[in-house]
Design an enzyme around this catalytic site. Structure first.
Site, PDB file in Angstrom:
ATOM      1  N   HIS A 128       7.503  -1.246  13.342  1.00 42.25           N
ATOM      2  CA  HIS A 128       6.521  -1.892  12.479  1.00 42.25           C
ATOM      3  C   HIS A 128       6.865  -3.381  12.394  1.00 42.25           C
ATOM      4  O   HIS A 128       7.780  -3.862  13.066  1.00 42.25           O
ATOM      5  CB  HIS A 128       6.511  -1.220  11.110  1.00 42.25           C
ATOM      6  CG  HIS A 128       5.314  -1.545  10.274  1.00 42.25           C
ATOM      7  ND1 HIS A 128       4.045  -1.676  10.809  1.00 42.25           N
ATOM      8  CD2 HIS A 128       5.186  -1.786   8.932  1.00 42.25           C
ATOM      9  CE1 HIS A 128       3.196  -1.963   9.842  1.00 42.25           C
ATOM     10  NE2 HIS A 128       3.863  -2.044   8.697  1.00 42.25           N
ATOM     11  N   ASP A 188       4.107   3.631   8.830  1.00 40.62           N
ATOM     12  CA  ASP A 188       3.425   2.689   9.720  1.00 40.62           C
ATOM     13  C   ASP A 188       4.276   2.416  10.953  1.00 40.62           C
ATOM     14  O   ASP A 188       5.459   2.089  10.848  1.00 40.62           O
ATOM     15  CB  ASP A 188       3.173   1.365   8.998  1.00 40.62           C
ATOM     16  CG  ASP A 188       2.136   1.479   7.899  1.00 40.62           C
ATOM     17  OD1 ASP A 188       1.694   2.606   7.617  1.00 40.62           O
ATOM     18  OD2 ASP A 188       1.774   0.433   7.313  1.00 40.62           O
ATOM     19  N   ASP A 190       0.815  -1.220   0.000  1.00 38.33           N
ATOM     20  CA  ASP A 190       0.000   0.000   0.000  1.00 38.33           C
ATOM     21  C   ASP A 190       0.847   1.268   0.000  1.00 38.33           C
ATOM     22  O   ASP A 190       0.339   2.354  -0.296  1.00 38.33           O
ATOM     23  CB  ASP A 190      -0.988   0.008   1.176  1.00 38.33           C
ATOM     24  CG  ASP A 190      -0.332  -0.140   2.542  1.00 38.33           C
ATOM     25  OD1 ASP A 190       0.680  -0.851   2.636  1.00 38.33           O
ATOM     26  OD2 ASP A 190      -0.842   0.441   3.518  1.00 38.33           O
TER      27      ASP A 190
END
Length: 287
Positions: free
Chosen positions: A124, A191, A68
């Protein structure tokens, strides 16, 4: 005047929605640097929609290799090449070989005369970089040392340029106070879950762009196991980093809109000032 322009091209995460595309933020500073933060699917189209040519980018800063955040990169590279540009990409080391196969110049960091960008390890599920921007915004003057200088000379000295006044060359360091130079900082996390080691490494920032995949309806342990943050986690990070501005992105598609995130933001007493942008929102930040 140190001014940042932030255009939020995609504020979603993992799964897109019709009005919330995958991660991509366009950053333009007052010095002329143009940086794309992450390149979610369709990033080049979104750049074109806001009047920015992919070939004009100074850099693309990718936080990690999850799809993404990178699916928009191949198309952007090809378009830039057709337009005569050359894409330079900041990325974690684990991504370098794959990116080199795209024919891009891959960098671990960036340093120009007045801007430095460095990777900061975040928390992450894969190798990931938060990107720390540090701008040199010039000298802070000692007013006693600068007494009698004309306004135009003070303006140049503050910007770090020497001047000549009545036949005498004056350098910025000649009239600087002990603090010497001033810096402004922005951190884009990509993230991450809660990451105290990152806070300790970074110290303080002026602007924090932090993910808030979840609002307050998901158990924090579940969010953290997935390498993501809740609203409360992002706010904790902003306070730990003494950020004046907190911008929340990477909002899960589980939320039909961002009303809950905004309700929580409205309950926060500044600092930080909390913003929850939609796709195509533009935010001007004076540093």
């Amino acid at each position: 005047m140190p001014l940042l322009k932030l255009v939020f091209l995609g504020t979603g995460g993992a799964v897109p929605k019709a009005d919330r595309m995958l991660p991509a933020i366009y950053l333009e500073d007052w010095l002329g640097h143009r940086v794309l933060l992450d390149a979610g699917e369709g990033a080049q189209y979104r750049l074109l929609q806001v009047g920015v040519s992919p070939a004009s980018l100074t850099l693309v800063a990718v936080t990690h290799g999850h799809e993404d955040h990178v699916l928009g990169l191949p198309g952007l590279v090809i378009t830039s090449r057709f337009l005569g540009g050359k894409v330079r990409v900041l990325a974690p080391r684990s991504m370098h070989k794959a990116l080199e196969r795209l024919g891009v110049e891959v960098l671990e960091g960036y340093a120009a005369e007045r801007l430095k960008i460095t990777c900061v390890e975040v928390c992450h599920t894969v190798d990931a970089c938060g990107w720390l921007f540090e701008w040199d915004v010039g000298y802070k003057l000692d007013l006693q040392k600068a007494t009698g200088l004309p306004k135009w000379a003070l303006t140049s000295l503050i910007k770090g340029h020497p001047v000549e006044v009545e036949g005498r060359v004056i350098r910025p360091e000649d009239v600087a106070d002990p603090a010497h130079r001033r810096f402004k900082r922005l951190l884009y996390t990509g993230d991450t879950g809660p990451c105290p080691r990152m806070w300790e490494t970074v110290g303080e920032v002026d602007v924090l762009i932090h993910e808030a995949t979840f609002a307050d309806d998901v158990e924090s342990q579940k969010a953290h196991e997935e390498g993501h943050s809740t609203f409360a986690d992002a706010l904790e990070a902003a306070r730990a980093l003494r950020a004046k501005v907190l911008i929340l992105t990477h909002i899960s598609a589980r939320y039909p809109d961002k009303s809950r995130h905004r309700q929580l933001a409205a309950q926060v007493t500044p600092p930080p000032h909390v913003y929850v942008p939609d796709d195509f929102d533009t935010l001007l930040v004076q540093l």
